[in-house]
Design a protein around this motif. Structure first.
Motif, PDB file in Angstrom:
ATOM      1  N   ILE A 101       0.719  -1.390   0.169  1.00 41.25           N
ATOM      2  CA  ILE A 101       0.089   0.041  -0.031  1.00 41.25           C
ATOM      3  C   ILE A 101       0.758   1.180  -0.141  1.00 41.25           C
ATOM      4  CG2 ILE A 101      -0.138   0.384   2.453  1.00 41.25           C
ATOM      5  CD1 ILE A 101      -3.034   0.461  -0.255  1.00 41.25           C
ATOM      6  N   MET A 102       1.928   1.177   0.552  1.00 39.15           N
ATOM      7  CA  MET A 102       2.950   2.361   0.624  1.00 39.15           C
ATOM      8  C   MET A 102       3.433   2.662  -0.891  1.00 39.15           C
ATOM      9  SD  MET A 102       3.196   3.832   3.694  1.00 39.15           S
ATOM     10  CE  MET A 102       4.763   4.757   3.496  1.00 39.15           C
ATOM     11  N   ARG A 103       3.666   1.539  -1.416  1.00 38.66           N
ATOM     12  CA  ARG A 103       4.035   1.807  -2.916  1.00 38.66           C
ATOM     13  C   ARG A 103       2.762   2.225  -3.852  1.00 38.66           C
ATOM     14  NH1 ARG A 103       5.883  -4.604  -3.737  1.00 38.66           N
ATOM     15  NH2 ARG A 103       7.855  -4.475  -2.603  1.00 38.66           N
ATOM     16  N   ASP A 104       1.517   1.980  -3.382  1.00 43.97           N
ATOM     17  CA  ASP A 104       0.522   2.507  -4.119  1.00 43.97           C
ATOM     18  C   ASP A 104       0.174   3.944  -4.069  1.00 43.97           C
ATOM     19  OD1 ASP A 104      -0.254   0.241  -5.280  1.00 43.97           O
ATOM     20  OD2 ASP A 104      -1.696  -0.408  -3.839  1.00 43.97           O
ATOM     21  N   ILE A 105       0.384   4.198  -2.671  1.00 42.80           N
ATOM     22  CA  ILE A 105       0.330   5.952  -2.027  1.00 42.80           C
ATOM     23  C   ILE A 105       1.310   6.898  -2.735  1.00 42.80           C
ATOM     24  CG2 ILE A 105       0.390   7.322  -0.061  1.00 42.80           C
ATOM     25  CD1 ILE A 105      -0.738   5.019   1.479  1.00 42.80           C
ATOM     26  N   PHE A 106       2.556   6.257  -2.911  1.00 46.49           N
ATOM     27  CA  PHE A 106       3.841   7.136  -3.108  1.00 46.49           C
ATOM     28  C   PHE A 106       4.398   7.072  -4.633  1.00 46.49           C
ATOM     29  CE2 PHE A 106       4.134   7.312   1.485  1.00 46.49           C
ATOM     30  CZ  PHE A 106       4.223   8.908   1.698  1.00 46.49           C
ATOM     31  N   ASP A 107       3.954   5.845  -5.241  1.00 45.38           N
ATOM     32  CA  ASP A 107       4.545   5.735  -6.605  1.00 45.38           C
ATOM     33  C   ASP A 107       3.440   5.213  -7.705  1.00 45.38           C
ATOM     34  OD1 ASP A 107       7.019   5.640  -5.231  1.00 45.38           O
ATOM     35  OD2 ASP A 107       7.318   3.507  -5.057  1.00 45.38           O
ATOM     36  N   SER A 108       2.419   5.242  -7.390  1.00 43.57           N
ATOM     37  CA  SER A 108       1.342   4.766  -8.414  1.00 43.57           C
ATOM     38  C   SER A 108       0.157   5.732  -8.560  1.00 43.57           C
ATOM     39  CB  SER A 108       0.755   3.292  -7.894  1.00 43.57           C
ATOM     40  OG  SER A 108      -0.214   3.018  -8.748  1.00 43.57           O
ATOM     41  N   GLU A 109      -0.191   5.966  -9.822  1.00 46.74           N
ATOM     42  CA  GLU A 109      -1.178   6.809 -10.020  1.00 46.74           C
ATOM     43  C   GLU A 109      -2.335   6.217  -9.734  1.00 46.74           C
ATOM     44  OE1 GLU A 109      -1.615   9.908 -11.515  1.00 46.74           O
ATOM     45  OE2 GLU A 109       0.564  10.166 -11.321  1.00 46.74           O
ATOM     46  N   ASP A 110      -2.516   4.936  -9.560  1.00 47.13           N
ATOM     47  CA  ASP A 110      -3.911   4.188  -9.328  1.00 47.13           C
ATOM     48  C   ASP A 110      -4.190   4.395  -7.931  1.00 47.13           C
ATOM     49  OD1 ASP A 110      -4.094   3.136 -11.858  1.00 47.13           O
ATOM     50  OD2 ASP A 110      -3.161   1.371 -11.543  1.00 47.13           O
ATOM     51  N   GLY A 111      -3.008   4.807  -7.055  1.00 52.79           N
ATOM     52  CA  GLY A 111      -3.236   5.233  -5.591  1.00 52.79           C
ATOM     53  C   GLY A 111      -3.671   6.540  -5.175  1.00 52.79           C
ATOM     54  N   ARG A 112      -3.769   7.398  -6.087  1.00 49.29           N
ATOM     55  CA  ARG A 112      -3.916   8.725  -6.037  1.00 49.29           C
ATOM     56  C   ARG A 112      -5.248   9.132  -5.351  1.00 49.29           C
ATOM     57  NH1 ARG A 112      -0.719  12.720  -7.619  1.00 49.29           N
ATOM     58  NH2 ARG A 112      -2.391  13.959  -7.757  1.00 49.29           N
ATOM     59  N   GLY A 113      -6.280   7.966  -5.334  1.00 46.68           N
ATOM     60  CA  GLY A 113      -7.452   8.263  -4.483  1.00 46.68           C
ATOM     61  C   GLY A 113      -7.798   7.621  -3.308  1.00 46.68           C
ATOM     62  N   LEU A 114      -6.677   6.987  -2.854  1.00 46.39           N
ATOM     63  CA  LEU A 114      -6.666   6.400  -1.602  1.00 46.39           C
ATOM     64  C   LEU A 114      -6.570   7.351  -0.581  1.00 46.39           C
ATOM     65  CD1 LEU A 114      -3.955   3.535  -2.110  1.00 46.39           C
ATOM     66  CD2 LEU A 114      -6.250   3.153  -1.997  1.00 46.39           C
ATOM     67  N   PRO A 115      -7.406   7.327   0.728  1.00 42.32           N
ATOM     68  CA  PRO A 115      -7.549   8.277   1.659  1.00 42.32           C
ATOM     69  C   PRO A 115      -6.044   8.787   2.161  1.00 42.32           C
ATOM     70  CG  PRO A 115      -9.024   6.656   2.044  1.00 42.32           C
ATOM     71  CD  PRO A 115      -8.134   5.988   0.746  1.00 42.32           C
ATOM     72  N   SER A 116      -5.572   8.014   2.452  1.00 42.08           N
ATOM     73  CA  SER A 116      -3.969   8.368   2.993  1.00 42.08           C
ATOM     74  C   SER A 116      -3.130   9.329   1.750  1.00 42.08           C
ATOM     75  CB  SER A 116      -3.044   7.127   3.161  1.00 42.08           C
ATOM     76  OG  SER A 116      -3.742   6.550   4.443  1.00 42.08           O
ATOM     77  N   ALA A 117      -3.228   9.126   0.579  1.00 37.53           N
ATOM     78  CA  ALA A 117      -2.692   9.711  -0.441  1.00 37.53           C
ATOM     79  C   ALA A 117      -3.603  11.265  -0.828  1.00 37.53           C
ATOM     80  CB  ALA A 117      -2.712   9.003  -1.801  1.00 37.53           C
ATOM     81  N   LEU A 118      -4.710  11.023  -0.658  1.00 32.21           N
ATOM     82  CA  LEU A 118      -5.559  12.308  -0.445  1.00 32.21           C
ATOM     83  C   LEU A 118      -5.005  13.254   0.574  1.00 32.21           C
ATOM     84  CD1 LEU A 118      -9.148  11.068  -1.162  1.00 32.21           C
ATOM     85  CD2 LEU A 118      -7.640  12.256  -2.795  1.00 32.21           C
ATOM     86  N   VAL A 119      -4.774  12.835   1.799  1.00 30.54           N
ATOM     87  CA  VAL A 119      -4.055  13.591   2.708  1.00 30.54           C
ATOM     88  C   VAL A 119      -2.685  14.192   2.462  1.00 30.54           C
ATOM     89  CG1 VAL A 119      -3.218  13.783   5.122  1.00 30.54           C
ATOM     90  CG2 VAL A 119      -5.214  12.594   4.444  1.00 30.54           C
ATOM     91  N   ASN A 120      -1.944  13.410   1.511  1.00 27.97           N
ATOM     92  CA  ASN A 120      -0.551  13.821   0.948  1.00 27.97           C
ATOM     93  C   ASN A 120      -0.760  14.898   0.018  1.00 27.97           C
ATOM     94  OD1 ASN A 120       1.049  11.855   2.427  1.00 27.97           O
ATOM     95  ND2 ASN A 120       1.265  10.803   0.762  1.00 27.97           N
ATOM     96  N   GLN A 121      -1.800  14.772  -0.643  1.00 27.27           N
ATOM     97  CA  GLN A 121      -2.298  15.671  -1.918  1.00 27.27           C
ATOM     98  C   GLN A 121      -2.646  17.116  -1.141  1.00 27.27           C
ATOM     99  OE1 GLN A 121      -4.581  13.790  -4.563  1.00 27.27           O
ATOM    100  NE2 GLN A 121      -3.553  12.002  -4.302  1.00 27.27           N
ATOM    101  N   ALA A 122      -3.582  17.025  -0.158  1.00 28.61           N
ATOM    102  CA  ALA A 122      -4.202  18.213   0.342  1.00 28.61           C
ATOM    103  C   ALA A 122      -3.407  18.883   1.300  1.00 28.61           C
ATOM    104  CB  ALA A 122      -5.583  17.751   1.106  1.00 28.61           C
ATOM    105  N   ALA A 123      -2.360  18.124   1.904  1.00 29.04           N
ATOM    106  CA  ALA A 123      -1.600  18.834   2.673  1.00 29.04           C
ATOM    107  C   ALA A 123      -0.036  19.223   2.463  1.00 29.04           C
ATOM    108  CB  ALA A 123      -1.692  18.333   4.240  1.00 29.04           C
ATOM    109  N   GLY A 124       0.470  18.433   1.329  1.00 30.39           N
ATOM    110  CA  GLY A 124       1.807  18.337   1.082  1.00 30.39           C
ATOM    111  C   GLY A 124       2.810  18.369   2.189  1.00 30.39           C
ATOM    112  N   ASP A 125       3.751  19.454   2.189  1.00 31.53           N
ATOM    113  CA  ASP A 125       4.845  19.290   3.281  1.00 31.53           C
ATOM    114  C   ASP A 125       4.534  19.454   4.537  1.00 31.53           C
ATOM    115  OD1 ASP A 125       4.414  22.052   3.276  1.00 31.53           O
ATOM    116  OD2 ASP A 125       6.535  22.493   2.482  1.00 31.53           O
TER     117      ASP A 125
END
Length: 259
Positions: A216-240
């Motif tokens: 799941i870490m690969r999906d969150i950080f490396d995969s376009e398919d993982g961009r809609g996962l909740p943890s990935a959405l936090v990454n996108q919304a809050a950045g650094d």
């Protein structure tokens, strides 16, 4: 959405992770106390309370716990002494172990009389949101609460808080605290902070450990398919504002840059 990128930190073992998480939390605490003499944070359950104890209650605990104001990133609609309760887990694994001389945090549990799997969790969510408003902005304000720190876990499906992949709550823009009656993980009835509230925090830290998280870490950080996962959405919304504290097994094969 943020234009900046989250930080991913990987450590060889849990002891190194705990020490670095300790320094991170103490820095966040110091900044919060300088701003408003209170450290307002939200925490989730799972393994996080145990890791908090390892990080902060070691040989030389230093936090000013009497100035902590603790909320829950999500909670299950169960009594406070139930094994599924995040409050119970935090109390048993962390709060009860804080030395008396370091002070006692103010803790905000759910309204227990409405914490029943037979009831609609909407009232539970509304009452918790009202508690947030009293603490952060006042009853009449719609300004999002700005936690000093939110501490989160990441499930093997990429969920965080009680925000699950593909669930309609990922689109919630108005409520601060939302009810869920169909959690894919038991118990089904819960409340959770919404994505806008998580993203509004000054700092957000995920803790993810073990080889069971590497896919799941690969999906969150490396995969376009993982961009809609909740943890990935936090990454996108809050950045650094987001920092991930992981061990080597959890990030095996992850190509995303560390640090």
């Amino acid at each position: 959405m943020s234009n900046t990128q989250p930080h991913l930190y990987t450590f060889p073992g849990k002891a190194e992770l705990a020490e670095n998480l300790r320094q991170y939390i103490l820095k966040a605490e110091t900044a919060a106390l300088a701003r408003h003499d209170t450290f307002r944070l939200a925490v989730s359950g799972g393994s996080l309370p145990v890791i908090l104890a390892e990080a902060l209650l070691g040989d030389s605990p230093a936090s000013q716990f009497g100035k902590w104001d603790i909320f829950f990133a999500d909670e299950r609609a169960v009594p406070l002494d139930h094994a599924d309760s995040n409050y119970y887990l935090l109390k048993e694994e962390f709060l009860n172990k804080i030395p008396t001389e370091l002070g006692t945090p103010s803790v905000h549990p759910i309204a227990e009389k409405h914490a029943n799997q037979d009831d609609d969790p909407k009232q539970l969510a509304d009452l918790y949101q009202a508690d947030l408003k009293r603490t952060f902005t006042g009853e009449g304000s719609d300004t999002l609460p700005a936690f000093d720190l939110i501490l989160l876990g990441c499930g093997p499906d990429g969920h965080t808080c009680s925000l699950f992949p593909g669930h309609g709550l990922l689109n919630e823009k108005t409520a601060w605290v939302a009810a869920i009656s169909d959690s894919p993980k038991p118990p089904p009835k819960r409340i959770t902070l919404t994505l806008p509230v998580v993203a509004a925090a000054a700092q957000i830290a995920f803790v993810a450990t073990g080889g069971g998280k590497k896919e799941i870490m690969r999906d969150i950080f490396d995969s376009e398919d993982g961009r809609g996962l909740p943890s990935a959405l936090v990454n996108q919304a809050a950045g650094d504002k987001v920092s991930w504290f992981t061990d080597s097994p959890a990030t095996e094969g992850v190509a995303y840059s560390r640090g």
